[in-house]
Design a protein around this motif. Structure first.
Motif, PDB file in Angstrom:
ATOM      1  N   LEU A 135     -18.593  39.694  20.512  1.00  0.00           N
ATOM      2  CA  LEU A 135     -19.472  40.713  19.919  1.00  0.00           C
ATOM      3  C   LEU A 135     -20.927  40.269  19.877  1.00  0.00           C
ATOM      4  O   LEU A 135     -21.827  41.091  19.737  1.00  0.00           O
ATOM      5  N   THR A 136     -21.141  38.961  19.946  1.00  0.00           N
ATOM      6  CA  THR A 136     -22.516  38.456  19.869  1.00  0.00           C
ATOM      7  C   THR A 136     -22.685  37.274  20.824  1.00  0.00           C
ATOM      8  O   THR A 136     -21.695  36.631  21.226  1.00  0.00           O
ATOM      9  N   ALA A 137     -23.937  36.962  21.115  1.00  0.00           N
ATOM     10  CA  ALA A 137     -24.232  35.773  21.917  1.00  0.00           C
ATOM     11  C   ALA A 137     -23.867  34.517  21.132  1.00  0.00           C
ATOM     12  O   ALA A 137     -23.429  33.520  21.709  1.00  0.00           O
ATOM     13  N   THR A 138     -24.046  34.558  19.826  1.00  0.00           N
ATOM     14  CA  THR A 138     -23.653  33.414  18.999  1.00  0.00           C
ATOM     15  C   THR A 138     -22.188  33.083  19.232  1.00  0.00           C
ATOM     16  O   THR A 138     -21.816  31.931  19.455  1.00  0.00           O
ATOM     17  N   ASP A 139     -21.344  34.092  19.168  1.00  0.00           N
ATOM     18  CA  ASP A 139     -19.916  33.862  19.355  1.00  0.00           C
ATOM     19  C   ASP A 139     -19.611  33.358  20.763  1.00  0.00           C
ATOM     20  O   ASP A 139     -18.757  32.495  20.950  1.00  0.00           O
ATOM     21  N   ALA A 140     -20.300  33.909  21.746  1.00  0.00           N
ATOM     22  CA  ALA A 140     -20.083  33.445  23.122  1.00  0.00           C
ATOM     23  C   ALA A 140     -20.424  31.953  23.208  1.00  0.00           C
ATOM     24  O   ALA A 140     -19.682  31.171  23.809  1.00  0.00           O
ATOM     25  N   ASN A 141     -21.526  31.542  22.576  1.00  0.00           N
ATOM     26  CA  ASN A 141     -21.887  30.116  22.569  1.00  0.00           C
ATOM     27  C   ASN A 141     -20.832  29.280  21.854  1.00  0.00           C
ATOM     28  O   ASN A 141     -20.434  28.219  22.331  1.00  0.00           O
ATOM     29  N   ARG A 142     -20.401  29.765  20.697  1.00  0.00           N
ATOM     30  CA  ARG A 142     -19.382  29.008  19.952  1.00  0.00           C
ATOM     31  C   ARG A 142     -18.124  28.825  20.784  1.00  0.00           C
ATOM     32  O   ARG A 142     -17.523  27.755  20.810  1.00  0.00           O
ATOM     33  N   CYS A 163     -34.489  24.096  19.817  1.00  0.00           N
ATOM     34  CA  CYS A 163     -33.785  25.199  20.482  1.00  0.00           C
ATOM     35  C   CYS A 163     -33.308  26.215  19.441  1.00  0.00           C
ATOM     36  O   CYS A 163     -33.283  25.938  18.241  1.00  0.00           O
ATOM     37  N   TYR A 164     -32.927  27.377  19.911  1.00  0.00           N
ATOM     38  CA  TYR A 164     -32.184  28.331  19.079  1.00  0.00           C
ATOM     39  C   TYR A 164     -31.162  29.024  19.959  1.00  0.00           C
ATOM     40  O   TYR A 164     -31.501  29.535  21.034  1.00  0.00           O
ATOM     41  N   HIS A 165     -29.903  29.022  19.518  1.00  0.00           N
ATOM     42  CA  HIS A 165     -28.835  29.664  20.287  1.00  0.00           C
ATOM     43  C   HIS A 165     -27.991  30.552  19.379  1.00  0.00           C
ATOM     44  O   HIS A 165     -26.783  30.687  19.577  1.00  0.00           O
ATOM     45  N   GLY A 166     -28.604  31.147  18.346  1.00  0.00           N
ATOM     46  CA  GLY A 166     -27.832  31.890  17.364  1.00  0.00           C
ATOM     47  C   GLY A 166     -27.378  30.943  16.261  1.00  0.00           C
ATOM     48  O   GLY A 166     -27.799  29.785  16.194  1.00  0.00           O
ATOM     49  N   THR A 167     -26.496  31.440  15.410  1.00  0.00           N
ATOM     50  CA  THR A 167     -26.075  30.633  14.254  1.00  0.00           C
ATOM     51  C   THR A 167     -24.915  29.709  14.640  1.00  0.00           C
ATOM     52  O   THR A 167     -23.807  29.818  14.115  1.00  0.00           O
ATOM     53  N   ILE A 223     -28.226  24.902  26.978  1.00  0.00           N
ATOM     54  CA  ILE A 223     -29.686  25.061  27.105  1.00  0.00           C
ATOM     55  C   ILE A 223     -30.076  26.511  27.376  1.00  0.00           C
ATOM     56  O   ILE A 223     -29.306  27.281  27.949  1.00  0.00           O
ATOM     57  N   GLU A 224     -31.297  26.816  26.976  1.00  0.00           N
ATOM     58  CA  GLU A 224     -32.004  27.933  27.592  1.00  0.00           C
ATOM     59  C   GLU A 224     -32.757  27.317  28.780  1.00  0.00           C
ATOM     60  O   GLU A 224     -33.406  26.276  28.614  1.00  0.00           O
ATOM     61  N   PRO A 225     -32.740  27.945  29.960  1.00  0.00           N
ATOM     62  CA  PRO A 225     -33.417  27.331  31.100  1.00  0.00           C
ATOM     63  C   PRO A 225     -34.944  27.325  30.954  1.00  0.00           C
ATOM     64  O   PRO A 225     -35.634  26.540  31.600  1.00  0.00           O
ATOM     65  N   THR A 228     -37.348  29.920  24.648  1.00  0.00           N
ATOM     66  CA  THR A 228     -37.986  31.199  24.285  1.00  0.00           C
ATOM     67  C   THR A 228     -38.065  31.402  22.783  1.00  0.00           C
ATOM     68  O   THR A 228     -38.584  32.415  22.331  1.00  0.00           O
ATOM     69  N   ASN A 229     -37.515  30.479  22.028  1.00  0.00           N
ATOM     70  CA  ASN A 229     -37.448  30.722  20.588  1.00  0.00           C
ATOM     71  C   ASN A 229     -38.423  29.880  19.784  1.00  0.00           C
ATOM     72  O   ASN A 229     -38.384  29.904  18.548  1.00  0.00           O
ATOM     73  N   ILE A 230     -39.280  29.158  20.478  1.00  0.00           N
ATOM     74  CA  ILE A 230     -40.338  28.394  19.802  1.00  0.00           C
ATOM     75  C   ILE A 230     -41.612  28.643  20.614  1.00  0.00           C
ATOM     76  O   ILE A 230     -42.352  27.745  20.967  1.00  0.00           O
ATOM     77  N   ILE A 256     -25.644  27.549  30.419  1.00  0.00           N
ATOM     78  CA  ILE A 256     -26.975  28.165  30.384  1.00  0.00           C
ATOM     79  C   ILE A 256     -26.907  29.436  29.555  1.00  0.00           C
ATOM     80  O   ILE A 256     -26.153  30.363  29.865  1.00  0.00           O
ATOM     81  N   ASP A 257     -27.690  29.440  28.488  1.00  0.00           N
ATOM     82  CA  ASP A 257     -27.740  30.594  27.586  1.00  0.00           C
ATOM     83  C   ASP A 257     -28.853  31.525  28.076  1.00  0.00           C
ATOM     84  O   ASP A 257     -30.039  31.220  27.939  1.00  0.00           O
ATOM     85  N   GLU A 258     -28.455  32.646  28.654  1.00  0.00           N
ATOM     86  CA  GLU A 258     -29.415  33.595  29.264  1.00  0.00           C
ATOM     87  C   GLU A 258     -29.738  34.766  28.339  1.00  0.00           C
ATOM     88  O   GLU A 258     -30.313  35.765  28.802  1.00  0.00           O
ATOM     89  N   THR A 259     -29.398  34.643  27.073  1.00  0.00           N
ATOM     90  CA  THR A 259     -29.577  35.772  26.160  1.00  0.00           C
ATOM     91  C   THR A 259     -31.013  36.313  26.192  1.00  0.00           C
ATOM     92  O   THR A 259     -31.216  37.529  26.159  1.00  0.00           O
ATOM     93  N   HIS A 260     -31.988  35.432  26.240  1.00  0.00           N
ATOM     94  CA  HIS A 260     -33.391  35.868  26.308  1.00  0.00           C
ATOM     95  C   HIS A 260     -33.962  35.766  27.716  1.00  0.00           C
ATOM     96  O   HIS A 260     -34.800  36.582  28.109  1.00  0.00           O
ATOM     97  N   THR A 261     -33.518  34.754  28.480  1.00  0.00           N
ATOM     98  CA  THR A 261     -34.106  34.542  29.811  1.00  0.00           C
ATOM     99  C   THR A 261     -33.605  35.562  30.833  1.00  0.00           C
ATOM    100  O   THR A 261     -34.091  35.586  31.968  1.00  0.00           O
ATOM    101  N   GLY A 283     -25.937  38.118  25.538  1.00  0.00           N
ATOM    102  CA  GLY A 283     -25.537  39.068  24.499  1.00  0.00           C
ATOM    103  C   GLY A 283     -26.662  40.047  24.258  1.00  0.00           C
ATOM    104  O   GLY A 283     -27.342  40.455  25.193  1.00  0.00           O
ATOM    105  N   LYS A 284     -26.849  40.404  23.008  1.00  0.00           N
ATOM    106  CA  LYS A 284     -27.939  41.289  22.580  1.00  0.00           C
ATOM    107  C   LYS A 284     -27.986  42.575  23.398  1.00  0.00           C
ATOM    108  O   LYS A 284     -27.234  43.484  23.154  1.00  0.00           O
ATOM    109  N   THR A 285     -28.831  42.582  24.446  1.00  0.00           N
ATOM    110  CA  THR A 285     -29.175  43.869  25.048  1.00  0.00           C
ATOM    111  C   THR A 285     -28.125  44.423  26.010  1.00  0.00           C
ATOM    112  O   THR A 285     -28.196  45.582  26.387  1.00  0.00           O
TER     113      THR A 285
HETATM  114  C1  LIG Z   1     -31.120  32.110  23.314  1.00  0.00           C
HETATM  115  C2  LIG Z   1     -30.297  32.778  22.264  1.00  0.00           C
HETATM  116  N1  LIG Z   1     -28.964  32.662  22.294  1.00  0.00           N
HETATM  117  C3  LIG Z   1     -28.189  33.246  21.397  1.00  0.00           C
HETATM  118  C4  LIG Z   1     -28.724  33.993  20.376  1.00  0.00           C
HETATM  119  C5  LIG Z   1     -27.833  34.624  19.374  1.00  0.00           C
HETATM  120  O1  LIG Z   1     -27.827  35.996  19.469  1.00  0.00           O
HETATM  121  P1  LIG Z   1     -27.078  36.815  18.323  1.00  0.00           P
HETATM  122  O2  LIG Z   1     -27.859  36.556  17.072  1.00  0.00           O
HETATM  123  O3  LIG Z   1     -27.165  38.225  18.768  1.00  0.00           O
HETATM  124  O4  LIG Z   1     -25.704  36.284  18.240  1.00  0.00           O
HETATM  125  C6  LIG Z   1     -30.103  34.122  20.281  1.00  0.00           C
HETATM  126  C7  LIG Z   1     -30.718  34.891  19.186  1.00  0.00           C
HETATM  127  O5  LIG Z   1     -31.900  35.011  19.051  1.00  0.00           O
HETATM  128  C8  LIG Z   1     -30.915  33.506  21.249  1.00  0.00           C
HETATM  129  O6  LIG Z   1     -32.243  33.591  21.208  1.00  0.00           O
END
Ligand SMILES: Cc1ncc(COP(=O)(O)O)c(C=O)c1O
Length: 452
Positions: A135-142, A163-167, A223-225, A228-230, A256-261, A283-285
């Motif tokens: 349901l979320t990118a966070t969960d996909a990362n977990r 970095c930031y990859h969700g919670t 990683i984000e390639p 984007t979160n700082i 590779i976390d492409e949520t933003h990239t 995730g997200k969009t």
């Molecule tokens: C790179 C990246 N991965 C994962 C997430 C997590 O997305 P979500 O909060 O929709 O689970 C974010 C949220 O900003 C993010 O920037």
């Protein structure tokens, strides 16, 4: 030391913007007063309080690149739900598919026709053959981190400093001044000290990555390639290729976390820059805002995962979620990817972002502001330092919360929404040159107020 030294002037400018904001938003204020009763901090999620001004604006409706608040003011939205609405608000094609699926049932714990189409579309775009949905990118990362630890038999995760990859628990770690991995400041109630689960390395530092892998304890590199979160931190030539090679040498799963990239194109940076990760996360969009996340894996990683799982126990292993991959999400992703986030749409989104970025750079030069702007496809961001940052620490050191609050409130008072946690602007397929021009006018006025 702040890059903008005249703090008294900054405080006065901000106070004036607050006055304007208060005068213009009586209805938002009254809804906020009401919400202060039942909601912690007056908002449904704590970070929703982190907007400039005394309270958030309340949304009445949104379409495409714009939204209208409850006081009848229309805004150009460059925040786009911090990428959740990168497709633009409620795009017609996605809304049609979502509405049709709503009528046919929302969640079954059974697949629908959309599932294979969505999987194949992502496989074609990212070059990874096997996909799973959350349901979320966070969960996909977990989930992918769990698989990585499971198949490698190793315990640690390597991430970039700031970095930031969700919670995701393992990622709330930074490097201290002695280069030691420590819990990030304001990490809320960690289950265990992240120093036990994580090794942090600076972005663009292959030597540090190799030293971390050489411990023999590392299951995955997440990683984000490009960071984007700082702010935006771009990879130096050879960095991502070097990481790939090191991961192969040390049997570390490269995620590779492409949520933003994803801003770089339909296959994100992975496809555009010919990266070869073991897994990709997003995730997200991808569901036009309907909750949806996904991760893709190579055939080899998929085999390692499948060989180590047994059908009888597949529902209790820490990977799942009752609503994951539900019919509504899948219908939303199918329509969003195939009808909205098309390769052609990315071309126009990036072209518009080029204009936004050139305008910002021109004005930075004109007013000799010690700032810089970086672009990543249809995403761009300026930061309060004169040169592009090389890593997360450099980017974090340029942070100036008060200056940012002033600029964001200045923008808001002129009908522009910027992303609250940084100076980021995102272009959807619905954004226009007139939208960009509105930002350019505000940015010039703000720079004049600070530097003229
Ligand atoms: C790179 C990246 N991965 C994962 C997430 C997590 O997305 P979500 O909060 O929709 O689970 C974010 C949220 O900003 C993010 O920037």
């Amino acid at each position: 030391m702040h890059s903008y030294a005249n703090r008294e002037k900054l405080a006065q400018l901000f106070a004036k913007e607050v006055e304007t904001f208060v005068a213009k938003h009586p209805n938002s204020k009254s809804l906020h007063d009401q919400a202060m009763g039942p909601l912690m901090g007056g908002v449904p999620m704590s970070w929703m309080a982190k907007w400039p001004g005394p309270h958030p604006v309340y949304v009445q409706s949104a379409k495409g690149s714009r939204f209208t608040d409850v006081d009848g003011i229309e805004y150009v939205d460059f925040c786009l739900g911090d990428t959740g609405a990168m497709v633009g608000h409620s795009p017609d094609a996605a809304i049609k598919a979502i509405a049709e699926q709503l009528d046919r049932g929302i969640t079954f714990m059974l697949p629908t026709r959309d599932a294979a189409v969505v999987g194949q579309t992502l496989a074609d775009r990212f070059g990874l053959p096997k996909w799973q949905f959350t349901l979320t990118a966070t969960d996909a990362n977990r989930h992918i981190l769990r698989y990585a630890r499971h198949v490698t038999g190793k315990s640690k995760v390597v991430v970039h400093d700031y970095c930031y990859h969700g919670t995701v628990d393992e990622t709330f770690a930074v490097l201290d001044n002695n280069g030691k991995t420590v819990s990030r400041e304001n990490n809320i109630g960690p289950q265990v000290d992240p120093a036990q689960t994580t090794i942090v390395v600076p972005f663009n530092d292959l030597v540090a990555a190799e030293a971390a892998f050489a411990t023999g304890e590392v299951a995955a590199l997440l990683i984000e390639p490009a960071m984007t979160n700082i702010g935006i931190v771009l990879p130096e030539p050879g960095y991502l290729e070097g990481l790939r090679e090191l991961c192969t040498r040390y049997d570390v799963i490269l995620i590779i976390d492409e949520t933003h990239t994803l801003s770089e194109g339909p296959g994100g940076m992975t496809a555009r820059r010919h990266l070869h990760p073991d897994a990709v996360v997003m995730g997200k969009t991808i569901g036009a805002g309907i909750p949806a996340g996904a991760f893709g894996m190579t055939a080899e990683l998929t085999k390692r995962v499948q060989d180590s799982l047994h059908l009888e126990h597949i529902d209790v292993g820490g990977v799942g979620g009752t609503l994951a991959g539900n019919a509504l999400s899948m219908a939303a992703i199918r329509a969003t990817l195939t009808e909205v986030l098309t390769p052609e749409a990315f071309v126009s989104m990036e072209a518009l972002c080029d204009v936004w970025t050139m305008d910002v750079q021109r004005l930075i030069d004109k007013y000799q502001a010690p700032w810089q702007v970086s672009q990543l496809g249809c995403r761009a961001e300026y930061s309060f330092r004169a040169t592009a940052p090389k890593n997360g620490r450099e980017a974090a050191d340029a942070d100036d919360f008060e200056l940012q609050q002033y600029l964001h409130l200045h923008a808001l008072n002129r009908g522009i929404l910027m992303t609250p946690f940084h100076n980021m602007a995102l272009m959807s397929p619905a954004h226009t040159k007139a939208d960009v021009a509105r930002h350019t006018a505000h940015f010039e006025e703000a720079l004049q107020s600070l530097f003229a």
